[in-house]
Write a protein that holds these residues in place. Structure first.
Motif, mmCIF file in Angstrom:
data_model
loop_
_atom_site.group_PDB
_atom_site.id
_atom_site.type_symbol
_atom_site.label_atom_id
_atom_site.label_comp_id
_atom_site.label_asym_id
_atom_site.label_seq_id
_atom_site.Cartn_x
_atom_site.Cartn_y
_atom_site.Cartn_z
ATOM 1 N N LYS A 114 0.838 -1.183 0.000
ATOM 2 C CA LYS A 114 0.000 0.000 0.000
ATOM 3 C C LYS A 114 0.880 1.242 0.000
ATOM 4 N N SER A 115 0.266 2.355 -0.364
ATOM 5 C CA SER A 115 0.941 3.648 -0.361
ATOM 6 C C SER A 115 2.094 3.717 -1.354
ATOM 7 N N CYS A 152 10.723 0.329 2.996
ATOM 8 C CA CYS A 152 10.328 1.036 4.219
ATOM 9 C C CYS A 152 11.546 1.609 4.937
ATOM 10 N N THR A 166 5.376 6.444 -0.472
ATOM 11 C CA THR A 166 4.894 7.536 0.378
ATOM 12 C C THR A 166 4.995 7.129 1.845
ATOM 13 N N LEU A 224 2.537 4.877 -5.150
ATOM 14 C CA LEU A 224 1.828 5.600 -6.196
ATOM 15 C C LEU A 224 2.471 5.304 -7.547
ATOM 16 N N GLY A 239 2.962 6.700 4.058
ATOM 17 C CA GLY A 239 1.995 5.731 4.548
ATOM 18 C C GLY A 239 2.524 4.313 4.605
ATOM 19 N N LEU A 240 3.592 4.024 3.856
ATOM 20 C CA LEU A 240 4.184 2.681 3.887
ATOM 21 C C LEU A 240 4.682 2.304 5.277
#
Length: 498
Positions: free
Chosen positions: A2-3, A461, A228, A5, A230-231
């Motif tokens: 997720k996160s 990350c 981003t 783009l 959010g990861l």
């Protein structure tokens, strides 16, 4: 993950637009109108008081976007000149339609513009709009186009590029010849790869993404993505049920005479990144020196300490370990034979220069974290080639080693094992150009591997956390004076805000 783009290549963008035009029937002229209108709005909101604009249009669709921009800037009251690089007879399709509209509105359009004439035009313009080459360009601009691009450099006011600065390969970020350096790039639908990967990234200036009306259900997967913040929510945190071992245990193998700080920083970074316990295995002569850095460090002598590799959740190999023959043999054996998660950095990479294939037989892909110089030695090429071809370099190394490869830089690139997927971690922290910064990243990767994260996720990350920590340290100390220890100290704040 997720996160992440999407960042589009030219071919991926063509496929997406075909879905919109041929698949669901959205007229391509509508997409061009939306693109030009959005770009004009951005120009007016930022530079509306400039008073005048020079719009440089090529013969393709990027030039068509430029005609739309010119029309809307004119409607807003700006004095607009349009320079068409060739003859209007070469225009086709949507670009031709928008050219005809501009001519009917009595805007000034200069055809077959010469570089000297363009130079005069950009010098007197309040803002210059680059709509010359667009996303379909690759390679080195032809001499005529290169001369026009050089003329744009004479602009006294800001330069705004449409979709991608002319001369930048939108699919790779490669710049082989002359290229526009923009203060602002308005790109359409999503970032292009060439805007987030160096050296193209450094020609783009600020990047604004404009919605052109492609329905979200038509979206397709891209090979390159932008990470981003959010990861960081994917990184496991310590729970009440954890012990220091279940929170993640890391063995750092490194250190040599005069280089005791490197493994110490890697170990401390792993602890700050959430590992529960970290051991350092080092040559006997530097054990005491490393242990003196912090009370939390548990340091054991090599080679006996290697038995800890079987107990550790991850191994971080290489920081400061040197290049003595017996050390090289130890590093190579551990890197190839250790069955568990491993991150290899610094001196740990040297035994694989020109022989990345030796790592391909590992059961679990290793994580490699080279800077440009180390990458050049691994691939057997010049560092200048790596700097100019960063995306190709990271993919080639990942394919050769069947490893996750982190090519460090302002646009840190993280390729998965095999090089099919690449995550871009944009780092707005020039202060990270300091000794020991890479050791901090290695510690974070080791901690995340020890927590059970898959190698590509752990590396991405960690690169993101490292960049954010650098930015936080820079906010406190400024870009000139931060040191690796400041980045280590900032790591917990990164996770507190994730």
């Amino acid at each position: 993950m997720k996160s992440l783009l999407p960042a589009f290549t030219a071919q991926e963008m063509r496929e997406l637009e075909a879905r919109a035009v041929e698949g669901v029937g959205i007229p391509s002229l509508v997409l061009m109108e939306r693109a030009g209108l959005a770009a004009a709005h951005e120009i007016l909101s930022r530079f509306g008081d400039a008073g005048s604009a020079t719009v440089l249009c090529g013969a393709g669709n990027n030039g068509g976007d430029g005609f739309v921009v010119a029309r809307h800037l004119h409607a807003a009251g700006m004095a607009v000149e349009v320079f068409l690089t060739g003859s209007a007879s070469r225009l086709g399709g949507d670009a031709r339609a928008n050219y005809e509209i501009v001519r009917k509105l009595d805007l000034t359009v200069h055809e077959r513009v010469a570089p000297a004439r363009l130079r005069r035009g950009v010098r007197r313009a309040g803002v210059v709009v680059d709509a010359l080459l667009g996303t379909g360009f690759s390679g080195r601009p032809r001499p005529g186009a290169a001369a026009l691009i050089d003329a744009v450099g004479a602009a006294a006011g800001p330069v705004v590029a449409l979709d991608v600065p002319s001369g930048v390969d939108s699919s790779t970020g490669v710049v082989e010849g002359a290229a526009v350096s923009a203060q602002l790039t308005v790109t359409f639908h999503a970032p292009k790869v060439g805007l987030v990967v160096a050296p193209g990234r450094f020609h783009a200036g600020a990047v604004v993404v404009a919605d052109i009306g492609v329905p979200p259900q038509l979206e397709l997967a891209t090979r390159v993505s932008v990470a981003t913040v959010g990861l960081l929510a994917a990184v496991p945190t310590k729970s009440a049920a954890d012990s220091k071992y279940t929170a993640g245990s890391v063995l750092v193998v490194g250190g040599s005479a005069g280089a005791s700080g490197a493994p110490a920083m890697t170990a401390l970074a792993a602890l700050r990144a959430g590992a529960g316990v970290v051991w350092v295995a080092a040559p006997a002569g530097v054990v005491g020196e490393i242990a003196a850095h912090r009370f939390e460090l548990m340091v054991r002598p090599l080679p006996e300490a290697l038995e800890l590799a079987g107990r550790a959740g991850a191994v971080a190999l290489g920081p400061g370990i040197g290049g003595e023959p017996d050390v090289v043999e130890l590093v190579r054996g551990l890197a190839v034979e250790h069955p568990g998660p491993i991150v290899i950095d610094a001196d740990g990479l040297a035994p694989f220069a020109g022989d990345l294939q030796a790592l391909a037989r590992r059961r679990l892909p290793a994580v490699l974290t080279p800077h440009e110089g180390e990458m050049a030695r691994l691939l057997g090429v010049d560092a200048a080639w790596v700097r100019a071809n960063r995306l190709e370099a990271v993919r080639r190394a990942a394919a050769d080693a069947h490893a996750v490869v982190v090519l460090k830089g302002a646009d840190t690139l993280v390729a998965d094992a095999g090089g099919e997927r690449v995550a871009v971690v944009g780092v707005d922290a020039p202060g990270l150009a300091t000794a020991g910064s890479g050791d901090v990243l290695t510690g974070a990767v080791g901690a995340f591997l020890a927590k059970g994260m898959q190698p590509w996720a752990a590396a991405t990350c960690a690169a993101l956390a490292h960049g954010r920590a650098g930015a936080l340290a820079q906010e406190r100390w400024g870009p000139t004076g931060i040191i690796a220890g400041d980045v280590i100290d900032a790591l917990p704040t990164v996770f507190a805000g994730a």
